[in-house]
Design an enzyme around this catalytic site. Structure first.
Site, PDB file in Angstrom:
ATOM      1  N   SER A   1      22.870  -3.051  30.750  1.00 16.57           N
ATOM      2  CA  SER A   1      23.646  -2.030  30.050  1.00 16.57           C
ATOM      3  C   SER A   1      23.099  -0.656  30.402  1.00 16.57           C
ATOM      4  O   SER A   1      21.926  -0.510  30.758  1.00 16.57           O
ATOM      5  CB  SER A   1      23.549  -2.235  28.539  1.00 16.57           C
TER       6      SER A   1
ATOM      7  N   TYR B   1      17.972  -3.819  20.818  1.00 21.05           N
ATOM      8  CA  TYR B   1      19.024  -4.050  21.815  1.00 21.05           C
ATOM      9  C   TYR B   1      18.782  -3.215  23.076  1.00 21.05           C
ATOM     10  O   TYR B   1      18.821  -3.727  24.197  1.00 21.05           O
ATOM     11  CB  TYR B   1      20.399  -3.732  21.240  1.00 21.05           C
TER      12      TYR B   1
END
Length: 260
Positions: free
Chosen positions: A139, A152
């Site tokens: 990501s 995360y």
């Protein structure tokens, strides 16, 4: 082209689109996720639409032991993946100390431990054969620290780093490793992560299909790491590194806060 692709998190979103793209090219599939009904429906769609074979493995891919068990199921079925797409993962909004610790650890187990285990096991087989392609879904979150999603962002930093290092180690073996680092994508991720009303989500995101297509093409070319949005790529690679760290942290934190 390589024939059998193993795709994790294939029941929805980007994972489902990866499966559709590979099937459209005539490739067989081994798809896995927890939701068997969704996987079975996808199997029926792709087999009837493309005349390929889809093998369903309903499996809770929640850590090292579970990832190893999945690999054993696949090899016991006589299947040998030519492509591995590690797409499964989840996030969660909120300050770290306000979140449930067991949920944070589950995130690490899935986003990191399961990914590393599957990659190690499948890559060993690929190296023995002298060919294979691996795509790990990281990501753009992995390029910066993430107050408001501390764990995360950290897991995706691991995925981005691990994938590039492994790609270098496997150079010359016939096996390539690509990291896909998308920005925000319009999938159910925001609902599960409780981020629906944040500034980051309200700005909108890319479609799962466009992200999957970008990542799939990059994987087939053997690229090292790729970001699906050009402007975001320029921001993260050429501008963000020069922003004072405290300022950057404030900017990221603001994007994670819910709007009243």
């Amino acid at each position: 082209m390589p024939n059998l692709a193993l795709i994790t998190g294939a029941s929805s979103g980007i994972g489902k689109e990866f499966a559709r793209l590979h099937a459209a090219k005539g490739g067989d599939l081994a798809i896995t996720a927890r939701r068997e009904d969704e996987l079975t429906a996808l199997k029926q769609e792709l087999e009837s639409g493309h005349g390929i074979s889809v093998h369903v493995f309903a499996h809770d891919l929640s850590g090292h032991a579970q990832a190893k068990a999945l690999y054993e199921k696949i090899t016991s079925a006589g299947l040998t993946p030519d492509i591995l797409i590690n797409n499964a993962g989840f996030g969660g909004g909120g300050n770290h100390l306000a979140r449930d610790l067991s949920t944070e650890m589950d995130m690490i187990d899935l986003n990191i431990k399961a990914l590393v285990t599957l990659t190690w096991l499948v890559a060993k087989d690929m190296v023995t054969r002298g060919s294979g392609k691996i795509l790990n879904v990281g990501s753009t979150a992995g390029f910066v620290p993430g107050p408001g999603q501390a764990v995360y962002f950290a897991t995706k930093a691991f995925v981005n780093s691990y994938s590039q290092a492994l790609a270098h180690e496997l150079h010359g073996t016939g096996v390539t490793v690509t990291a896909l680092a998308p920005g925000y994508v319009e999938i159910e991720f925001a609902d599960r992560a409780d981020l629906r009303d944040t500034q980051m989500v309200k700005q909108g995101g890319a479609s799962p299909l466009s992200v999957a297509q970008h990542g799939y093409d990059a994987m087939m070319k053997g690229e090292l790491i790729t970001i699906n949005e050009k402007k975001l790529s320029i921001l993260l690679k050429r501008i963000t590194p020069f922003v004072p760290r405290r300022t950057l942290l404030k900017m990221v934190a603001a994007g994670q806060k819910k709007r009243s």
